[in-house]
Design a protein around this motif. Structure first.
Motif, mmCIF file in Angstrom:
data_model
loop_
_atom_site.group_PDB
_atom_site.id
_atom_site.type_symbol
_atom_site.label_atom_id
_atom_site.label_comp_id
_atom_site.label_asym_id
_atom_site.label_seq_id
_atom_site.Cartn_x
_atom_site.Cartn_y
_atom_site.Cartn_z
ATOM 1 N N ILE A 4 0.858 -1.192 0.000
ATOM 2 C CA ILE A 4 0.000 0.000 0.000
ATOM 3 C C ILE A 4 0.895 1.243 0.000
ATOM 4 N N VAL A 5 0.682 2.100 -0.990
ATOM 5 C CA VAL A 5 1.509 3.292 -1.180
ATOM 6 C C VAL A 5 0.643 4.537 -0.980
ATOM 7 N N PHE A 6 1.012 5.380 -0.040
ATOM 8 C CA PHE A 6 0.310 6.659 0.155
ATOM 9 C C PHE A 6 1.018 7.735 -0.664
ATOM 10 N N ILE A 7 0.252 8.435 -1.477
ATOM 11 C CA ILE A 7 0.817 9.521 -2.281
ATOM 12 C C ILE A 7 0.444 10.827 -1.577
ATOM 13 N N ALA A 8 1.418 11.415 -0.910
ATOM 14 C CA ALA A 8 1.152 12.602 -0.085
ATOM 15 C C ALA A 8 2.366 13.508 -0.120
ATOM 16 N N ARG A 9 2.158 14.756 0.269
ATOM 17 C CA ARG A 9 3.278 15.703 0.254
ATOM 18 C C ARG A 9 3.200 16.598 1.486
ATOM 19 N N GLY A 10 4.205 17.442 1.640
ATOM 20 C CA GLY A 10 4.205 18.466 2.694
ATOM 21 C C GLY A 10 4.097 17.896 4.100
ATOM 22 N N GLU A 11 3.323 18.591 4.931
ATOM 23 C CA GLU A 11 3.196 18.223 6.348
ATOM 24 C C GLU A 11 2.588 16.835 6.522
ATOM 25 N N THR A 12 1.633 16.496 5.642
ATOM 26 C CA THR A 12 0.979 15.176 5.745
ATOM 27 C C THR A 12 2.000 14.072 5.536
ATOM 28 N N GLN A 13 2.812 14.225 4.506
ATOM 29 C CA GLN A 13 3.851 13.217 4.213
ATOM 30 C C GLN A 13 4.801 13.078 5.407
ATOM 31 N N LYS A 14 5.246 14.213 5.952
ATOM 32 C CA LYS A 14 6.187 14.189 7.089
ATOM 33 C C LYS A 14 5.564 13.482 8.289
ATOM 34 N N ALA A 15 4.304 13.839 8.582
ATOM 35 C CA ALA A 15 3.628 13.278 9.762
ATOM 36 C C ALA A 15 3.467 11.759 9.630
ATOM 37 N N ILE A 16 3.044 11.292 8.427
ATOM 38 C CA ILE A 16 2.820 9.850 8.238
ATOM 39 C C ILE A 16 4.160 9.093 8.267
ATOM 40 N N ALA A 17 5.184 9.681 7.646
ATOM 41 C CA ALA A 17 6.507 9.035 7.644
ATOM 42 C C ALA A 17 7.038 8.897 9.074
ATOM 43 N N ALA A 18 6.795 9.921 9.890
ATOM 44 C CA ALA A 18 7.334 9.919 11.259
ATOM 45 C C ALA A 18 6.540 9.013 12.195
ATOM 46 N N SER A 19 5.194 9.128 12.146
ATOM 47 C CA SER A 19 4.421 8.400 13.177
ATOM 48 C C SER A 19 3.196 7.678 12.638
ATOM 49 N N GLY A 20 3.146 7.442 11.323
ATOM 50 C CA GLY A 20 2.023 6.686 10.756
ATOM 51 C C GLY A 20 0.791 7.561 10.564
#
Length: 311
Positions: A33-49
């Protein structure tokens, strides 16, 4: 080879359903499953899901990949699209390298014009039709809040290979997503569109939430007029909808949390760009095509156009 499923748009719809997929298939040998996101959303998901908060519980899901870089994302077997409708062209063209001729695209946007717009960009791909019923929104980057018990996902196609449609249905079912593979998908999508278009138009025009509209005679009258006009349009277009579609839609609204409002109204209140073109203007333009007068829709469009221009 793993089946690779991309989710484009991490808002209330993409975040919620994408989160359920990522949670179930986190350790899977078969699916990625690949999430296509950018900016703050991408950072938040990469850091803590990605966190999903419902009335009952909270879950945290980690996708295999979260990125907006086509090289990192890679080739996709399925692409679920759930951005705002005004981002369709730009967001999908940016993923050209990820979309092969075998990629099946499932649009889950507000509105009914997305499949045609996507097929214009990718004429060789199977573009399904789909819609969801859910009350969910972004609470903060990487956090989705879902209100109430309602969550249904409908999809289908007149042309896509039935084997791949059934495979997608199994993917959803195994992720405990209440999903339905529907033969008469155009009617199903229009039933949802009648619900969402009239609601988005009324809440944004009147600047009221669902409870305020239901409990005020004058507001309710505007809402019912919008329902009558769009239902008439659907009939003229030859769609085979229930005779009591207006009544059914009002009952559906009465079951929705009273303090909730439409996502378009939330965007208007926040001073953000909003989906006027797909949810209100599209109806007025279709009316013109069929030489129909839709005075209430026109009244709403004229007022919201001025607000939209100012954003």
């Amino acid at each position: 080879m793993k089946t690779r499923i991309g989710v484009l748009g991490m808002g209330g719809v993409g975040g919620y359903f994408g989160g359920l997929l990522a949670k179930v298939y986190a350790e899977s040998d078969q699916f990625e499953i690949v999430f296509i996101a950018r900016g703050e959303t991408q950072k938040a998901i990469a850091a803590s899901g990605l966190k999903i908060i419902t009335d009952e519980n909270e879950i945290i899901a980690f996708p295999s990949i979260v990125s907006n870089d086509p090289i990192t994302i890679g080739k996709l077997d399925f692409l679920i699209c759930a951005t705002k409708t005004y981002d369709i062209e730009e967001s999908l063209l940016s993923l050209e390298k990820c979309i092969t001729k075998n990629t099946i695209i499932l649009p889950l946007y507000n509105g009914v014009d997305a499949p045609e717009r996507i097929s214009t960009l990718y004429p060789d791909n199977e573009v399904l039709q789909g819609c969801v019923y859910i009350v969910s929104m972004i609470e903060s980057p990487g956090v989705i809040r879902k209100m109430g018990p309602y969550e249904k996902l409908y999809f289908g196609s007149d042309t896509a290979p039935i084997g791949r449609l059934k495979a997608l249905q199994t993917i959803f079912k195994d992720a405990a997503i209440e999903s339905y593979l529907v033969d008469t998908i155009e009617e199903t999508v229009w039933e949802k569109f009648i619900f969402i278009s009239a609601l988005a138009s009324a809440t944004s025009y009147l600047n009221q939430n669902i409870g305020e509209i239901i409990n005020s005679n004058s507001s309710r009258a505007v809402y019912v007029e919008l329902l009558n006009e769009i239902s008439m349009l659907a009939a003229v277009k030859g769609l085979n909808l229930p005779n009591d579609i207006v009544m059914q839609t009002i009952l559906k609204l009465e079951k929705t949390p009273q303090d909730a409002t439409s996502s378009m109204h939330r965007d208007v209140l926040a001073g953000r760009k909003f989906e006027l073109a797909s949810l209100t203007e599209f109806v007025v333009n279709e009316g013109l095509k069929y030489e129909m007068e839709l005075p209430t829709y026109k009244m709403v469009l004229d007022k919201l156009d001025k607000i939209n221009d100012a954003v």
